[in-house]
Design a protein around this motif. Structure first.
Motif, PDB file in Angstrom:
ATOM      1  N   VAL A 111      84.834 -14.717  53.784  1.00 42.33           N
ATOM      2  CA  VAL A 111      86.170 -14.902  54.675  1.00 42.33           C
ATOM      3  C   VAL A 111      86.843 -16.228  54.372  1.00 42.33           C
ATOM      4  O   VAL A 111      86.731 -17.160  55.076  1.00 42.33           O
ATOM      5  N   PRO A 112      87.820 -16.242  53.352  1.00 43.42           N
ATOM      6  CA  PRO A 112      88.372 -17.541  53.205  1.00 43.42           C
ATOM      7  C   PRO A 112      89.464 -17.647  54.038  1.00 43.42           C
ATOM      8  O   PRO A 112      90.059 -16.696  54.527  1.00 43.42           O
ATOM      9  N   THR A 113      89.836 -18.893  54.495  1.00 39.13           N
ATOM     10  CA  THR A 113      90.593 -19.366  55.538  1.00 39.13           C
ATOM     11  C   THR A 113      91.654 -20.301  55.021  1.00 39.13           C
ATOM     12  O   THR A 113      91.308 -21.169  54.442  1.00 39.13           O
ATOM     13  N   SER A 114      92.783 -20.123  55.619  1.00 36.40           N
ATOM     14  CA  SER A 114      93.814 -21.345  55.281  1.00 36.40           C
ATOM     15  C   SER A 114      93.334 -22.586  55.563  1.00 36.40           C
ATOM     16  O   SER A 114      92.765 -22.968  56.680  1.00 36.40           O
ATOM     17  N   PRO A 115      93.336 -23.608  54.547  1.00 35.93           N
ATOM     18  CA  PRO A 115      92.820 -24.879  54.875  1.00 35.93           C
ATOM     19  C   PRO A 115      93.736 -25.783  55.942  1.00 35.93           C
ATOM     20  O   PRO A 115      93.403 -26.608  56.592  1.00 35.93           O
ATOM     21  N   LEU A 116      95.049 -25.232  56.202  1.00 37.68           N
ATOM     22  CA  LEU A 116      95.832 -25.679  57.216  1.00 37.68           C
ATOM     23  C   LEU A 116      95.984 -24.976  58.631  1.00 37.68           C
ATOM     24  O   LEU A 116      96.652 -25.575  59.615  1.00 37.68           O
ATOM     25  N   SER A 197      83.601  -6.493  51.643  1.00 33.58           N
ATOM     26  CA  SER A 197      83.295  -7.602  50.909  1.00 33.58           C
ATOM     27  C   SER A 197      83.988  -9.051  51.093  1.00 33.58           C
ATOM     28  O   SER A 197      83.572  -9.858  50.858  1.00 33.58           O
ATOM     29  N   ILE A 198      85.284  -8.515  51.625  1.00 37.44           N
ATOM     30  CA  ILE A 198      85.976  -9.803  51.770  1.00 37.44           C
ATOM     31  C   ILE A 198      86.951  -9.474  52.965  1.00 37.44           C
ATOM     32  O   ILE A 198      87.253  -8.353  53.287  1.00 37.44           O
ATOM     33  N   LEU A 199      87.090 -10.550  54.000  1.00 37.69           N
ATOM     34  CA  LEU A 199      87.932 -10.426  55.093  1.00 37.69           C
ATOM     35  C   LEU A 199      88.970 -11.608  54.963  1.00 37.69           C
ATOM     36  O   LEU A 199      88.706 -12.718  54.658  1.00 37.69           O
ATOM     37  N   LEU A 200      90.390 -11.118  54.785  1.00 33.27           N
ATOM     38  CA  LEU A 200      91.481 -12.079  54.533  1.00 33.27           C
ATOM     39  C   LEU A 200      92.282 -11.881  56.020  1.00 33.27           C
ATOM     40  O   LEU A 200      92.523 -10.796  56.496  1.00 33.27           O
ATOM     41  N   TYR A 201      92.747 -12.939  56.469  1.00 36.76           N
ATOM     42  CA  TYR A 201      93.362 -13.328  57.577  1.00 36.76           C
ATOM     43  C   TYR A 201      94.918 -13.486  57.515  1.00 36.76           C
ATOM     44  O   TYR A 201      95.477 -14.313  56.598  1.00 36.76           O
ATOM     45  N   THR A 202      96.012 -12.587  57.944  1.00 40.45           N
ATOM     46  CA  THR A 202      97.175 -12.787  57.772  1.00 40.45           C
ATOM     47  C   THR A 202      97.670 -14.277  58.327  1.00 40.45           C
ATOM     48  O   THR A 202      97.090 -15.156  59.085  1.00 40.45           O
ATOM     49  N   SER A 203      98.730 -14.842  58.081  1.00 45.87           N
ATOM     50  CA  SER A 203      99.368 -16.187  58.320  1.00 45.87           C
ATOM     51  C   SER A 203      99.723 -16.282  59.469  1.00 45.87           C
ATOM     52  O   SER A 203     100.323 -17.306  60.065  1.00 45.87           O
ATOM     53  N   PRO A 244      97.144 -20.161  48.210  1.00 55.15           N
ATOM     54  CA  PRO A 244      95.828 -20.260  48.906  1.00 55.15           C
ATOM     55  C   PRO A 244      94.871 -19.075  48.535  1.00 55.15           C
ATOM     56  O   PRO A 244      95.483 -18.041  48.745  1.00 55.15           O
ATOM     57  N   LEU A 245      93.721 -19.518  48.464  1.00 54.88           N
ATOM     58  CA  LEU A 245      92.676 -18.369  48.260  1.00 54.88           C
ATOM     59  C   LEU A 245      92.503 -17.548  49.517  1.00 54.88           C
ATOM     60  O   LEU A 245      92.180 -16.407  49.332  1.00 54.88           O
ATOM     61  N   ALA A 246      93.079 -17.847  50.794  1.00 50.67           N
ATOM     62  CA  ALA A 246      93.001 -17.176  51.866  1.00 50.67           C
ATOM     63  C   ALA A 246      93.811 -16.015  52.000  1.00 50.67           C
ATOM     64  O   ALA A 246      93.724 -15.214  52.819  1.00 50.67           O
ATOM     65  N   PHE A 247      94.867 -16.000  51.145  1.00 51.89           N
ATOM     66  CA  PHE A 247      95.770 -14.876  51.124  1.00 51.89           C
ATOM     67  C   PHE A 247      95.559 -13.838  49.849  1.00 51.89           C
ATOM     68  O   PHE A 247      95.322 -14.510  48.975  1.00 51.89           O
ATOM     69  N   GLY A 248      96.051 -12.899  50.157  1.00 49.72           N
ATOM     70  CA  GLY A 248      95.834 -11.889  48.947  1.00 49.72           C
ATOM     71  C   GLY A 248      96.332 -12.283  47.546  1.00 49.72           C
ATOM     72  O   GLY A 248      95.565 -12.119  46.618  1.00 49.72           O
ATOM     73  N   ALA A 249      97.389 -12.850  47.475  1.00 51.92           N
ATOM     74  CA  ALA A 249      98.001 -13.342  46.419  1.00 51.92           C
ATOM     75  C   ALA A 249      97.201 -14.496  45.597  1.00 51.92           C
ATOM     76  O   ALA A 249      96.775 -14.518  44.277  1.00 51.92           O
ATOM     77  N   GLY A 250      96.772 -15.473  46.419  1.00 47.85           N
ATOM     78  CA  GLY A 250      95.684 -16.557  45.872  1.00 47.85           C
ATOM     79  C   GLY A 250      94.425 -15.988  45.626  1.00 47.85           C
ATOM     80  O   GLY A 250      93.661 -16.245  44.490  1.00 47.85           O
ATOM     81  N   HIS A 251      93.854 -14.909  46.593  1.00 41.91           N
ATOM     82  CA  HIS A 251      92.611 -14.661  46.171  1.00 41.91           C
ATOM     83  C   HIS A 251      92.556 -13.713  45.046  1.00 41.91           C
ATOM     84  O   HIS A 251      91.382 -13.853  44.200  1.00 41.91           O
ATOM     85  N   ALA A 252      93.308 -12.686  44.914  1.00 43.75           N
ATOM     86  CA  ALA A 252      93.468 -12.119  43.747  1.00 43.75           C
ATOM     87  C   ALA A 252      93.583 -12.666  42.341  1.00 43.75           C
ATOM     88  O   ALA A 252      93.016 -12.490  41.271  1.00 43.75           O
TER      89      ALA A 252
END
Length: 547
Positions: A111-116, A197-203, A244-252
């Protein structure tokens, strides 16, 4: 039955998934994406090849593999197991990528989350997903400590960096301690390719962050689809950017695509225009993906085309907000390179429309359907509209919208098995799609459907305007009026005369029915951590002011 099913919507609300590319049909039913993306590079003899570049440090595939295994063993010793949710709160650094690999390798859910995220948002995400542990960078520990009293399920807090003694005194676990002496081998836990296997949270553009669940196979899907057919990745590529790794663009981009091809990921912990230029030059980045805002900030660096060597770049893509034809041409004129605009969502995991499909950009468009996806423009009844007609964007493919613990949100996001992207667009005769507005932001005035972005882009071309946001406000006759919030550049003073000047300027650039009937000067626009305009906040403030 898995307890995960309690958090997922009923199967009848899931979008239809189609697997039209041959690569998608070859995945084993039982698999582990870390094994496929990381371990197999060692089997192919790439152990000494560089997997990750960060500042002046190099991490080979062998380095990442052994550290991943130690990390996984350390987590297992803490009692972390299959389907446990583990939060990662970190900037884009190698340890965060390695943590993601380790979590998935042992069968847990990353579960990557935004550092902000503020403490309140972190607590919301943690409680929403039932996180068992948090892995955080030392510099981001203060907000974790603030959130700690409200964390309902977290048993362990693991800290990357910092002084180990200080961390232990706080009752947390230093990463060095977790990995020290841990076995460098770990057998991957193979799960069903359709397991989460992955949970991403919207901004949080339209409310509190919402969890989007992603299957084990999806990390391979984005590589074998977009990575292969749009970026055309080989093992010689270095893929860089700042999402950021927390969003689809960064994680992929940084946790999936490079490793499928034995390529290299280039990480930057914090974006600055100069820092990004230096990273491109020093890491010899070949594939660059950035938010349009980042490209625009880089364009502001004086003499950048003379100061930095960008000759390694072979393809540049952008998404997350409108690139605009102006940014495309400004970049091309200054650096001689094209930016291939794209569109994707965290819900769909990555890009499903892109100008990179054919490498023939239409400046201002978001591109064509990525191989493996079908895309349509439909009216409110779900009927496909004609070329040039505006409508709702819907798509289907091997990834799809799957909200975590939000069945009502799920209902509104799927139409006859298709994913609703939440955007109003139109399609041209070459099957390129053109963005008009977010569905929630569409202004309906006197029977017209007005996209706010077109007005905002016209506004910021005025020499006195630094930033602009446009919303629809209630009107008893027209339904809604167009209202513009404007941030002025230094040296300009708000006045009625300036409002008239702005309106005269707009009349030369947009249709009369789109002109703002209200203009308000403000000091700053509300935006997310990734730079997206929060129009809901503008609407809320406007309503409160008029009560």
């Amino acid at each position: 039955m898995s307890e995960i099913n309690n958090f997922l919507p009923p199967k009848e609300l899931w979008p239809e998934r189609i697997y039209t590319l041959p690569e998608y049909k070859e995945y084993p039913q039982k698999m582990n994406s870390t094994e496929e993306l990381l371990d197999k590079n060692l089997e192919k003899g790439r152990g000494k090849k560089v997997a990750i570049l960060f500042e002046d440090k190099k991490f080979t595939y062998e380095d990442v593999y052994y550290q991943c295994n130690q990390f996984a063993n350390g987590l297992k010793e803490l009692g972390i197991g299959i389907e446990d949710r583990i939060i990662i709160r970190s900037p884009n650094i190698p340890q965060a990528v390695i943590a993601n690999f380790a979590i998935i390798k042992l069968g847990a859910i990353s579960v990557p989350t935004s550092p902000l995220f503020a403490a309140k948002e972190l607590a919301h995400v943690s409680n929403n997903c039932g996180a068992k542990a948090i892995i955080t960078f030392f510099g981001l520990l203060p907000d974790v400590e603030k959130a700690k009293p409200d964390l309902e399920s977290v048993k362990h807090i693991i800290v990357i960096g910092g002084d180990p003694n200080t961390i232990k005194e706080k009752g947390f676990i230093p990463l060095q301690q977790l990995m020290q002496g841990a076995n460098k081998e770990f057998s991957p836990v193979r799960r069903d390719r359709h397991d989460i296997s992955i949970l991403l949270y919207t901004s949080g553009t339209t409310g509190p962050p919402k969890g989007t669940a992603h299957m084990m196979e999806e990390s391979l899907i984005v590589a074998d689809g977009f990575g292969k057919y749009c970026w055309r990745i080989t093992e010689n590529d270095v893929i860089g950017g700042s999402a950021p790794l927390a969003f689809g663009a960064g994680h992929a981009t940084f946790c999936a695509i490079p490793y499928r091809f034995g390529a290299t990921a280039s990480l930057i912990a914090r974006f600055t225009p100069e820092g990004m230029f230096e990273t491109i030059q020093n890491h010899r980045i070949t594939v660059l993906t950035l938010l349009p805002t980042a490209y625009r900030k880089m364009l502001e660096v004086p003499d950048a085309e003379k100061k930095y060597d960008l000759s390694s770049l072979r393809i540049l893509t952008g998404g997350g907000e409108s690139l605009t034809a102006k940014t495309y041409y400004d970049w091309k004129n200054k650096f001689g390179q094209e930016i291939f605009e794209s569109l994707g969502t965290t819900e769909m995991f990555f890009v499903f429309i892109s100008n990179a499909v054919s490498l023939k950009a239409k400046p201002g468009s978001i591109g064509q359907a990525v191989p493996g996806y079908e895309v349509k423009v439909v009216n409110e009844e779900g009927k496909e509209v004609g070329i040039g007609e505006s409508g709702m964007l819907i798509a289907r493919g091997p990834t799809g919208t799957l909200y975590w613990a939000a069945p009502e949100k799920q209902k509104g996001s799927v139409m006859n098995g298709w994913n609703k992207a939440g955007d109003f667009v139109y399609r041209d005769e070459d099957n390129y799609f053109w963005f008009l507005s977010r569905e929630d932001d569409l202004i309906k005035s006197s029977g017209y459907r007005i996209g706010p972005e077109e007005i905002e882009l016209a506004l910021v071309r005025h020499p006195a305007i630094a930033d602009a946001g446009v919303i629809g406000v209630p009107d008893p006759v027209r339904g809604q009026n167009v209202k513009a919030f404007i941030v002025l550049k230094p040296g300009n003073t708000p006045s009625d005369e300036l409002k008239e000047e702005i309106l005269s300027f707009l009349k030369e650039n947009i249709a009369i029915y789109k002109l703002p009937r209200e203009i308000e000067f403000i000091d700053e626009l509300p935006r997310t951590v990734t730079g997206k305009l929060l129009r809901r906040v503008l609407r809320q403030k406007d309503m409160e002011k008029k009560k």
